[in-house]
Design a protein around this motif. Structure first.
Motif, PDB file in Angstrom:
ATOM      1  N   ALA A  45       0.835  -1.214   0.000  1.00 32.88           N
ATOM      2  CA  ALA A  45       0.000   0.000   0.000  1.00 32.88           C
ATOM      3  C   ALA A  45       0.861   1.252   0.000  1.00 32.88           C
ATOM      4  N   THR A  46       0.445   2.215  -0.798  1.00 35.03           N
ATOM      5  CA  THR A  46       1.070   3.545  -0.770  1.00 35.03           C
ATOM      6  C   THR A  46      -0.032   4.587  -0.652  1.00 35.03           C
ATOM      7  N   LEU A  47       0.214   5.610   0.150  1.00 33.20           N
ATOM      8  CA  LEU A  47      -0.696   6.749   0.298  1.00 33.20           C
ATOM      9  C   LEU A  47       0.075   7.994  -0.128  1.00 33.20           C
ATOM     10  N   THR A  48      -0.291   8.572  -1.252  1.00 29.99           N
ATOM     11  CA  THR A  48       0.445   9.711  -1.808  1.00 29.99           C
ATOM     12  C   THR A  48      -0.468  10.926  -1.943  1.00 29.99           C
ATOM     13  N   LYS A  49       0.161  12.091  -2.104  1.00 30.26           N
ATOM     14  CA  LYS A  49      -0.615  13.309  -2.301  1.00 30.26           C
ATOM     15  C   LYS A  49      -1.253  13.297  -3.688  1.00 30.26           C
TER      16      LYS A  49
ATOM     17  N   SER B  13     -14.517  -9.970  -6.007  1.00 30.83           N
ATOM     18  CA  SER B  13     -14.647 -10.109  -4.552  1.00 30.83           C
ATOM     19  C   SER B  13     -13.621  -9.242  -3.820  1.00 30.83           C
ATOM     20  N   ILE B  14     -12.451  -9.009  -4.446  1.00 32.62           N
ATOM     21  CA  ILE B  14     -11.445  -8.137  -3.841  1.00 32.62           C
ATOM     22  C   ILE B  14     -11.747  -6.676  -4.155  1.00 32.62           C
ATOM     23  N   SER B  15     -12.210  -6.386  -5.377  1.00 30.27           N
ATOM     24  CA  SER B  15     -12.559  -5.009  -5.737  1.00 30.27           C
ATOM     25  C   SER B  15     -13.679  -4.476  -4.856  1.00 30.27           C
ATOM     26  N   GLU B  16     -14.638  -5.357  -4.518  1.00 31.43           N
ATOM     27  CA  GLU B  16     -15.748  -4.942  -3.656  1.00 31.43           C
ATOM     28  C   GLU B  16     -15.300  -4.639  -2.236  1.00 31.43           C
ATOM     29  N   ALA B  17     -14.089  -5.072  -1.891  1.00 36.73           N
ATOM     30  CA  ALA B  17     -13.581  -4.847  -0.533  1.00 36.73           C
ATOM     31  C   ALA B  17     -13.427  -3.361  -0.220  1.00 36.73           C
ATOM     32  N   LYS B  18     -13.319  -2.514  -1.249  1.00 33.87           N
ATOM     33  CA  LYS B  18     -13.169  -1.081  -1.006  1.00 33.87           C
ATOM     34  C   LYS B  18     -14.276  -0.550  -0.109  1.00 33.87           C
ATOM     35  N   GLU B  19     -15.503  -0.951  -0.396  1.00 30.70           N
ATOM     36  CA  GLU B  19     -16.632  -0.444   0.402  1.00 30.70           C
ATOM     37  C   GLU B  19     -16.623  -1.032   1.804  1.00 30.70           C
TER      38      GLU B  19
ATOM     39  N   ILE C  38      -4.832   6.572  -2.551  1.00 29.29           N
ATOM     40  CA  ILE C  38      -4.501   5.267  -1.965  1.00 29.29           C
ATOM     41  C   ILE C  38      -4.425   4.220  -3.082  1.00 29.29           C
ATOM     42  N   THR C  39      -3.290   3.551  -3.149  1.00 31.42           N
ATOM     43  CA  THR C  39      -3.119   2.460  -4.123  1.00 31.42           C
ATOM     44  C   THR C  39      -2.688   1.206  -3.375  1.00 31.42           C
ATOM     45  N   ILE C  40      -3.456   0.154  -3.550  1.00 35.26           N
ATOM     46  CA  ILE C  40      -3.117  -1.142  -2.934  1.00 35.26           C
ATOM     47  C   ILE C  40      -2.827  -2.136  -4.057  1.00 35.26           C
ATOM     48  N   ASN C  41      -1.647  -2.704  -3.989  1.00 31.15           N
ATOM     49  CA  ASN C  41      -1.210  -3.653  -5.025  1.00 31.15           C
ATOM     50  C   ASN C  41      -1.104  -5.056  -4.440  1.00 31.15           C
ATOM     51  N   HIS C  42      -1.551  -6.033  -5.232  1.00 30.58           N
ATOM     52  CA  HIS C  42      -1.434  -7.445  -4.865  1.00 30.58           C
ATOM     53  C   HIS C  42      -0.416  -8.086  -5.799  1.00 30.58           C
TER      54      HIS C  42
ATOM     55  N   THR D 295     -12.245 -13.150  -0.098  1.00 31.35           N
ATOM     56  CA  THR D 295     -12.414 -12.013   0.808  1.00 31.35           C
ATOM     57  C   THR D 295     -11.396 -12.020   1.946  1.00 31.35           C
ATOM     58  N   GLN D 296     -10.456 -12.965   1.931  1.00 31.02           N
ATOM     59  CA  GLN D 296      -9.451 -13.033   2.997  1.00 31.02           C
ATOM     60  C   GLN D 296      -8.468 -11.874   2.959  1.00 31.02           C
ATOM     61  N   PHE D 297      -8.508 -11.054   1.896  1.00 31.09           N
ATOM     62  CA  PHE D 297      -7.595  -9.906   1.764  1.00 31.09           C
ATOM     63  C   PHE D 297      -8.102  -8.657   2.485  1.00 31.09           C
ATOM     64  N   ASP D 298      -9.357  -8.644   2.919  1.00 28.55           N
ATOM     65  CA  ASP D 298      -9.957  -7.433   3.495  1.00 28.55           C
ATOM     66  C   ASP D 298      -9.138  -6.850   4.642  1.00 28.55           C
ATOM     67  N   LEU D 299      -8.819  -7.697   5.620  1.00 23.36           N
ATOM     68  CA  LEU D 299      -8.164  -7.221   6.837  1.00 23.36           C
ATOM     69  C   LEU D 299      -6.781  -6.652   6.545  1.00 23.36           C
ATOM     70  N   SER D 300      -6.032  -7.302   5.679  1.00 21.63           N
ATOM     71  CA  SER D 300      -4.683  -6.804   5.364  1.00 21.63           C
ATOM     72  C   SER D 300      -4.743  -5.430   4.700  1.00 21.63           C
ATOM     73  N   MET D 301      -5.714  -5.206   3.818  1.00 20.27           N
ATOM     74  CA  MET D 301      -5.834  -3.903   3.150  1.00 20.27           C
ATOM     75  C   MET D 301      -6.194  -2.802   4.146  1.00 20.27           C
ATOM     76  N   ALA D 302      -7.121  -3.093   5.058  1.00 23.61           N
ATOM     77  CA  ALA D 302      -7.517  -2.102   6.057  1.00 23.61           C
ATOM     78  C   ALA D 302      -6.353  -1.750   6.976  1.00 23.61           C
ATOM     79  N   LEU D 303      -5.594  -2.760   7.400  1.00 27.76           N
ATOM     80  CA  LEU D 303      -4.461  -2.522   8.295  1.00 27.76           C
ATOM     81  C   LEU D 303      -3.379  -1.684   7.623  1.00 27.76           C
ATOM     82  N   LEU D 304      -3.144  -1.919   6.343  1.00 25.22           N
ATOM     83  CA  LEU D 304      -2.120  -1.161   5.624  1.00 25.22           C
ATOM     84  C   LEU D 304      -2.493   0.320   5.502  1.00 25.22           C
ATOM     85  N   ILE D 305      -3.780   0.608   5.353  1.00 24.61           N
ATOM     86  CA  ILE D 305      -4.225   2.009   5.276  1.00 24.61           C
ATOM     87  C   ILE D 305      -4.062   2.693   6.633  1.00 24.61           C
TER      88      ILE D 305
END
Length: 503
Positions: free
Chosen positions: A21-25, A39-45, A63-67, A77-87
């Protein structure tokens, strides 16, 4: 940039995925890249809602999250928690790259179990690529049975953050329990076994040749067909074979647990190999696997490292019998679809049982056969010569008599199989005798001169194919192992030849 690990399926095995994950201006946005499914794209919501519900301000950044790796298709859907934690933890000083994180997020930030989670972690455990992981608390009781992994169960997003940032005292992980069965160790590898024989060879009266062939089949993982009249004990022998098979190493036990999960069973982590027995009316797709979009595993794949038993063998469709030739030869099954091509391991011991004719009375001493020659020919011709050439042991069983006695128990047979297994492993052999390659045959199937001469004569007299010669050598190797003999001798070759199917 922060990184956590997760996993997805590629065919039969789990593949490690690095979630970055990267958070840039820039203009606020939220992008998920890396060849991900819907199923992963829907994780955004789900991630947005979980963060807002737990008083986390969604950062006004790009915010860009790369797999990674990008060429691997990811789903689940097992990727949800890792994406939230990275943000949330993007500005944290800690390095999280060694952590595996699994979990589906609820809209309130709760962490939920995912149906793919158990087989994924079992596959990673077999690959020895995972040592610690954050997982849903509700899955902890099951996952803690997997050996050699530290699991940290969390109920919600806050608990996962606390573990990664050490804001709570070091949580005691649920350590995967060790496999608690008898074992012996050779070259640093433990081989586990049990002494439970729910079905015992003591129940099989007479049939000494068939029991001897079953012992050889078990010790070397040799394919076997039993032919005989109804009620002579074919199915009894096949069902008892499972309990005398060689011990299992940790990798095989984890593989079996994964297959049990895929079959919707509770994994036992017991060193009892798989036993699959499909009905003759089963479709090719159910036996070999398939599906229009995502190929699923079939009975052949579920029997990996165990037994595949076909009762009433000639009643299976011609297509199924002929398609078995590939896994019998190559020890894997390949499923090709427009969207995917998958290879499943299929290293099994094939056991077939059949009657001598359609009515079953051809070999009976007392009952008259009602079949004519044409019917018998049609019945037996369902098994082609190329298929039979892949069978190591072919045994014609006689009728049982009222004075037939029990001669050997499963415990005694299992002890002999274990002895042969240890003898083979101590000479550095990794594969079972039946699965040896041509190079390994040259290395391990060493023959005395008189044994070589007998095999040469048999090759000419019986017109054995090249494959048939190799089969005889491998069966003879197993017979020699049962006697703890380094070299294959004349009587080993003669016994191996007696089990070859001849027209």
């Amino acid at each position: 940039m922060k990184t956590l690990k997760c996993a997805t399926y590629e065919g039969f095995d789990a593949k490690v995925v690095h979630v970055e994950a990267t958070l840039t201006k820039g203009l606020p946005s939220f992008s998920i890249v890396g060849m991900v499914s819907s199923s992963i794209s829907e994780a955004k919501e789900r991630v947005k809602s979980a963060l807002l519900s737990n008083d986390f301000r969604f950062p006004p950044k790009r915010i860009t999250i790369n797999h990674a790796p990008s060429e691997l298709t990811k789903s689940g859907t097992q990727f949800d928690l890792s994406m939230a934690l990275l943000i949330i933890l993007n500005d944290a000083k800690e390095d999280f790259s060694e952590w595996f994180v699994f979990g589906e997020l609820g809209l309130d930030g709760s962490v939920k179990e995912n149906i793919q989670l158990y087989p994924l972690i079992l596959s990673l455990a077999k690959q020895k690529s995972i040592t610690k992981a954050i997982v849903p608390y509700e899955a902890l009781s099951k996952l803690s049975q997997i050996p050699n992994i530290a699991f940290y169960g969390v109920k919600n997003l806050q608990e996962a953050i606390a573990i990664l940032t050490h804001k709570v005292e070091e949580q005691h992980p649920s350590k995967g329990i060790a496999i608690e069965y008898d074992y012996y160790e050779i070259d640093g590898i433990k081989y586990y076994y049990t002494k439970e024989y729910k079905e015992d060879f003591l129940d099989v009266k007479g049939q000494e040749v068939a029991k001897r062939a079953a012992l050889i089949a078990a010790a070397g993982f040799h394919n076997i067909i039993l032919e005989g009249s109804p009620g002579c004990g074919k199915s009894m022998i096949a069902q008892r074979l499972r309990y005398i098979l060689p011990p299992m190493d940790e990798s095989e036990i984890l593989d079996l647990a994964k297959l049990e999960v895929l079959e919707a069973k509770e994994p036992s982590f017991k060193p009892h190999r798989a036993f699959q027995s499909p009905h003759h009316s089963a479709t090719p797709a159910s036996i070999f696997g398939g599906g229009s979009h995502k190929a699923r595993i079939g009975e052949v794949g579920l029997a990996n490292n165990g037994i595949l038993f076909f009762d009433e063998l000639p009643h299976f469709s011609k297509n199924v019998i002929e398609a078995l030739r590939e896994p019998l030869q190559d020890n894997h099954i390949r499923i090709s679809r427009v969207n995917t091509k998958i290879i499943y391991p299929a290293k099994f011991l094939f056991v077939g049982a059949m009657n001598p004719c359609p009515c079953g009375n051809l070999l009976d001493e007392y009952k008259e056969c009602r079949c004519n020659e044409l019917e018998i020919q049609r019945y037996k011709s369902r098994l082609s010569d190329p298929f039979l050439d892949r069978i190591d042991l072919y045994v014609v069983m006689q009728n049982t008599k009222h004075d037939d006695q029990s001669s050997i128990s499963s415990k005694e047979m299992h002890k002999m199989v274990v002895g042969a297994h240890i003898f083979a492993k101590e000479r550095g052999q990794k594969e079972y005798n039946a699965k040896l390659s041509d190079e390994e045959i040259e290395k391990y199937c060493l023959m005395r001169d008189d044994a070589q001469e007998i095999l040469h004569q048999a090759t000419q007299n019986f017109r054995l194919s090249f494959r048939g010669v190799k089969k005889v050598q491998k069966v003879a190797r197993t017979i020699a192992d049962l006697e703890n003999k380094e070299f294959i001798e004349k009587h080993h070759i003669l016994e191996a030849l007696s089990y070859r199917k001849r027209s």
